[in-house]
Write a protein that holds these residues in place. Structure first.
Motif, short mmCIF file in Angstrom:
data_model
loop_
_atom_site.label_atom_id
_atom_site.label_comp_id
_atom_site.label_asym_id
_atom_site.label_seq_id
_atom_site.Cartn_x
_atom_site.Cartn_y
_atom_site.Cartn_z
N SER A 68 0.83 -1.20 0.00
CA SER A 68 0.00 0.00 0.00
C SER A 68 0.87 1.26 0.00
O SER A 68 0.55 2.25 -0.66
N GLN A 113 -7.44 -0.11 -0.83
CA GLN A 113 -7.63 -1.33 -0.06
C GLN A 113 -8.82 -1.18 0.89
O GLN A 113 -9.57 -2.10 1.12
N ASP A 189 -5.47 -1.71 -5.12
CA ASP A 189 -4.92 -2.38 -3.94
C ASP A 189 -5.90 -3.46 -3.53
O ASP A 189 -6.95 -3.18 -2.94
MG LIG Z 1 -2.00 -2.75 2.08
#
Ligand SMILES: [Mg+2]
Ligand SMILES: Nc1ncnc2c1ncn2[C@@H]1O[C@H](COP(=O)(O)OP(=O)(O)OP(=O)(O)O)[C@@H](O)[C@H]1O
Lengths: 259, 308
Positions: A68, A113, A189
């Motif tokens: 990330s 994410q 992500d």
């Molecule tokens: Mg991550």
């Protein structure tokens, strides 16, 4: 296999396009240190990578390895502690606030994410928001948003709020939003992390179609086998370092190792 | 060929207003809490101002009544019983409130005001030109029309000692008012900043998301200022009205609604209302400066992680 030297990457993996490699994203020795009081976390310890135009790059790595963080760096969402990031040959450290905003709005589509949907807005408004930031008029934006939401299978949820959606539906909403301004690059992500087999496959197909038909560059963190198999290159990241790169054909997906 | 990087366009003001209004509508519960903070602060301020005005008004009215009673008493002791007296009224100029009230009181006592003529046993001169000197005959009467013109001022002249005490009391009252106002302003400022800060911090994540999607810092700042203006204005209007109403009702219960109603100067009340609403607006916007700056300068990736 040993970790290849940075300079070998380009020789090792010829980009899919003919002629000179068109490098959409280039990260050079990017380091990121998070400081919390006296504690220092080295999230990235010198990542160097090139992402070619129109390729589908998958990033694998254990939790906490810096995936990330890498997305934030190459997506112009955060400044590296050291190192350079180029997007379309432009050093993003040289861009001013307005140019960065333009970049985030038009050039890159993010699928976070954690989704980061705007909870107070409906699905439709979540998707139209980036379009109004881009200066699109309301009607065009709405039509396009409806089209995109239908595309990800949320045509029947236009006026629902994110909180009223399932995890997978939220993920699909995030995908629709990322496509709002027809970006040249999609940074995803874990875009299929919450999706069932069938829906996940549909989304992979969608991303693959974008890549093939429109030449969209896709960088995605994933552990989804189907996604890995569709990608042009796979990159391993461990403890803030890029440790391996391979084509899917070179990987034995049963063991996760090289053939 | 990749598109070269450009400057992001600035969004029209109307879009920012739209985003804010939508946010307020959707977060109605939260918005109401924020607005309540502003309302409480300004209601407090306005109730103090209105209450102060009512108290002053009621006191002035009470003093006026005492004065008038005193004048009536002086008059009856000079010329004897007032019941059914025929008094010649001479108006030399415009009447003062005090004079109106005196005439009313005299009429209530049974005095008949007549032109010069039969049965007139006294002359009352009112509306003497300004400014009255200590010797001037603001309100005069003669006990007999023709003969001796026993002229006497009806105005009560307080002694130097009484005057000093009164001035002292006024000074103290003024200091007290300034203090109360300062405290109430402080309470208002704290209430409003707190409300604004809360409404801002709970949205860092949302703002971060917007920045990631291409919102300009200027847009983020604009949103905060528009929102704080709306909250300040609505809170100011509601709070000021509520404050005035509360003061009127509370003092009405203790002094009687009629007297309170008489004591209210609508012009002054309007002035206070304007000042109070303006204070709400200005304070809200000022309170939003810091959070707006902070939010607009946040690195998008950090703003995303903010969990409040
Ligand atoms: Mg991550
Ligand atoms: N804002 C931050 N402040 C402090 N430390 C951070 C921050 N963001 C990330 N880290 C740390 O940096 C490291 C890398 O985090 P990152 O989120 O990039 O991992 P990841 O590969 O995405 O993991 P996951 O697969 O679980 O999402 C972790 O050790 C994390 O604790």
């Amino acid at each position: 296999m040993n970790q290849p030297a940075t300079a070998q990457y380009e020789n090792l993996f010829k980009p899919p396009a003919q002629g000179e490699p068109a490098c959409v994203i280039r990260a050079v020795d990017v380091k990121k240190v998070y400081r919390m009081g006296s504690v220092e976390t080295h999230a990235l310890r010198g990542a160097t990578l090139d992402v070619y135009k129109g390729e589908y790059l998958s990033i694998m790595g254990p939790s906490g390895s810096g995936k990330s963080t890498l997305f934030n760096m190459i997506g112009a969402l955060d400044k590296p502690t050291s190192g350079k990031v180029y997007i379309d040959q432009v050093d993003i450290a040289q861009l001013n606030h307005n140019e960065l905003a333009w970049l985030r709005c038009r050039k890159i589509g993010y699928i976070f994410q954690t989704f980061n949907l705007i909870q107070v807005m409906t699905c439709l408004e979540n998707v139209t928001l980036p379009m109004s930031f881009a200066g699109l008029d309301d009607e065009t934006a709405r039509d396009k948003a409806v089209y995109l939401l239908r595309l990800v299978g949320l045509g029947h949820r236009l006026l629902h709020k994110p909180a009223e959606l399932s995890g997978g539906q939220q993920q699909r909403l995030a995908i629709a939003r990322a496509l709002a301004n027809s970006p040249e690059i999609i940074l995803a992500d874990e875009p299929t992390g919450n999706l069932d087999l069938k829906t996940g496959e549909e989304m992979i197909e969608l991303l693959a179609a974008l890549k093939e038909k429109l030449g969209v560059t896709i960088v995605s963190a994933t552990h989804d086998l189907k996604m890995l198999k569709r990608s042009d290159r796979i990159l391993w990241i461990e403890d803030g370092r890029i440790v391996r790169m391979a084509r899917p054909s070179e990987v034995d997906f049963n063991s996760g190792e090289f053939r | 060929m990749p598109q070269a990087v450009q400057e992001q366009v600035r969004l029209p003001f109307a879009i920012a207003v739209g985003v804010v209004l939508q946010g307020i509508r959707i977060r109605l519960g939260r918005s109401l809490v924020t607005i309540t903070g502003v309302v409480l602060g300004l209601a407090f301020l306005m109730s103090i101002l209105t209450g102060q005005m009512i108290k002053t008004g009621v006191r002035a009215e009470a003093e006026l009544r005492t004065d008038v009673r005193r004048m009536v008493n002086t008059m009856s002791s000079e010329i004897g019983p007032l019941k059914d007296r025929r008094i010649h009224l001479v108006q030399e100029g415009e009447l003062e409130v005090r004079e109106y009230r005196l005439l009313e009181a005299l009429r209530r006592e049974g005095v008949h005001f007549v032109g010069a003529g039969e049965g007139v046993t006294a002359v009352l001169v009112v509306g003497t030109a300004e400014p009255p000197t200590p010797e001037s005959t603001r309100l005069v009467f003669t006990t007999r029309v023709s003969a001796r013109e026993g002229v006497r001022s009806l105005q009560y002249q307080p002694s130097a000692e009484e005057l000093a005490i009164q001035q002292q009391r006024e000074r103290e009252a003024r200091t007290r008012t300034v203090w109360i106002l300062a405290v109430s302003l402080l309470v208002t400022v704290i209430g409003i900043s707190n409300a604004m800060l809360m409404s801002v911090t709970e949205r860092f994540r949302e703002i971060g998301t917007m920045k990631c999607l291409g919102a300009l810092s200027a847009f983020i700042r604009e949103i905060f200022f528009i929102e704080s203006s709306i909250i300040g204005l609505v809170g100011g209007l509601v709070g000021s009205m509520a404050g005035a109403l509360v003061a009127i009702v509370v003092y009405g219960l203790s002094f009687g609604l009629g007297r309170v109603w008489e004591a209210i100067s609508w012009g002054t009340l309007g002035g206070y209302f304007f000042v109070s609403v303006l204070a709400g607006l200005v304070l809200s916007v000022v309170a939003a400066i810091y959070p707006a700056q902070f939010a607009s300068r946040m690195v998008p990736a950090h703003a995303l992680r903010a969990n409040v």
